[in-house]
Enzyme design. Structure first.
Site, PDB file in Angstrom:
ATOM      1  N   ARG A  79       0.866  -1.172   0.000  1.00  0.00           N
ATOM      2  CA  ARG A  79       0.000   0.000   0.000  1.00  0.00           C
ATOM      3  C   ARG A  79       0.907   1.228   0.000  1.00  0.00           C
ATOM      4  NH1 ARG A  79      -3.470  -2.743  -1.516  1.00  0.00           N
ATOM      5  NH2 ARG A  79      -5.570  -3.069  -0.684  1.00  0.00           N
ATOM      6  N   GLU A 131      -3.789   7.808  -4.948  1.00  0.00           N
ATOM      7  CA  GLU A 131      -4.043   7.080  -6.200  1.00  0.00           C
ATOM      8  C   GLU A 131      -5.289   7.624  -6.869  1.00  0.00           C
ATOM      9  OE1 GLU A 131      -3.997   2.858  -5.443  1.00  0.00           O
ATOM     10  OE2 GLU A 131      -1.931   2.929  -4.727  1.00  0.00           O
ATOM     11  N   HIS A 187      -1.222   0.415  -9.733  1.00  0.00           N
ATOM     12  CA  HIS A 187      -1.836  -0.543  -8.785  1.00  0.00           C
ATOM     13  C   HIS A 187      -2.433  -1.755  -9.525  1.00  0.00           C
ATOM     14  CE1 HIS A 187      -3.707  -0.756  -4.492  1.00  0.00           C
ATOM     15  NE2 HIS A 187      -3.464  -1.969  -4.971  1.00  0.00           N
TER      16      HIS A 187
END
Ligand code: DGY
Length: 327
Positions: free
Chosen positions: A239, A268, A287
């Site tokens: 993360r 993000e 991601h």
């Protein structure tokens, strides 16, 4: 008894929808490319028994408060830091996630980033396409070796150990730090436990595999980058907020470390003007570590199975807060 109602916060693969439809009336945010705005989640939550959510949806006490019928929040991800677990538990709402099915796919991608960053693959691709290639040069785009290097793992859960297994194929020495020492894996995988700072100092390649929590937020910052080898390759597929991104960008820009492969970011999507995006020794991805077609379908169907099990009064395969289950 009226049929259960479910809201799915993104368009997800059909096999998952096929599992939900016989059991519940389903409505869905009908886009793949953007998450539903907060007010849509708050509105939809009001009438549903189940939510199937993505890691981009913040499911906190306010959402739960707006959802008097809510029994289950099924997250389409192994990580669940987007959900307020104590808030769910205190209301008897079951939260589930999708572990196991993505382990090898994420470990493959961590290795992909390790190799790409160490061997400057993205830089080399850009260089070749830009017509900069004039001749074979002794040190043209020379990187770091991965085979035979020392891999330092921060976190030895499912994904960390799957990365360790891959590293053995590259004849790497593997050292790890995890608050829970795993002597069984030390023996079966041939890896060594080391204190956190020793792993930072000794690793040629460092890969982070911890969940995001208050204990792991900015676990890797300026001080930690300062301890790493100048030749170190740093990889994060866990993360974004586990790493102080500004400190990472500075460490890369000043060549304090050699390169990084980053799939997750503090914000993000990463803003287009983020300093990290200007650095040729950073390999970045949006991601996507778990994004193989079969794995994303498996994650979606597992999320649906978890949801349906709770709605039918059965124990779901992957409860995150099992203490709220009566069975
Ligand atoms: C997860 O599942 O938590 C990943 O970050 C996305 O696959």
């Amino acid at each position: 008894m009226s049929r259960a109602k479910v809201y799915v916060t993104r368009r997800i693969p059909q096999p998952a929808l096929d599992l939900i439809r016989p059991v519940a009336d389903l409505s869905m945010w009908d886009r793949e490319d953007v998450p539903p705005p907060r007010e849509v989640i708050l509105r939809e939550a009001r009438q549903v028994d189940g939510l199937l959510t993505l890691l981009t949806d913040r499911i906190d006490g306010q959402v739960m408060e707006a959802a008097p019928r809510l029994k289950v929040v099924s997250n389409f991800a192994v990580g669940f830091d987007n959900i307020d677990i104590p808030a769910a538990t205190s209301r008897g709402i079951v939260v589930t996630n999708t572990p196991e099915v993505l382990t090898d796919t994420v470990a493959d991608f961590a290795f992909c980033l390790i190799l790409a960053a160490a061997r400057r693959l993205v830089e080399a691709d850009g260089y070749t396409r830009a017509g900069k290639w004039k001749t074979w040069e002794p040190l043209l785009l020379a990187g770091q070796d991965v085979h035979g290097a020392t891999l330092g793992l921060i976190g030895l859960g499912r994904i960390g150990s799957a990365v360790a297994r891959r590293a053995k194929g590259f004849e790497m020495r593997v050292i790890y730090y995890d608050p829970y020492r795993r002597q069984d894996l030390e023996t079966s995988l041939g890896i060594e436990y080391r204190p956190f700072t020793d792993v930072l100092r000794d690793a040629d390649v460092l890969s982070v595999h911890v969940p995001l929590s208050e204990q792991t937020r900015h676990l890797i910052g300026r001080e930690q980058f300062g301890m790493m080898k100048k030749t170190a390759v740093f990889v994060n597929t866990s993360r974004g907020p586990v790493v102080d991104q500004r400190a990472l960008a500075d460490a890369l820009a000043s060549r304090r470390i050699f390169a990084a492969g980053i799939d997750v970011f503090e914000q993000e999507p990463i803003p287009a003007d983020d300093p990290l995006l200007r650095l040729d020794n950073a390999v970045v991805a949006p991601h996507i570590a778990s994004a193989s077609v079969p794995t994303r379908i498996r994650m979606a169907t597992l999320a649906a199975e978890n949801l349906v099990a709770v709605l039918q009064g059965r124990r779901p395969p992957n409860p995150v807060n099992p203490e709220v289950l009566k069975t």
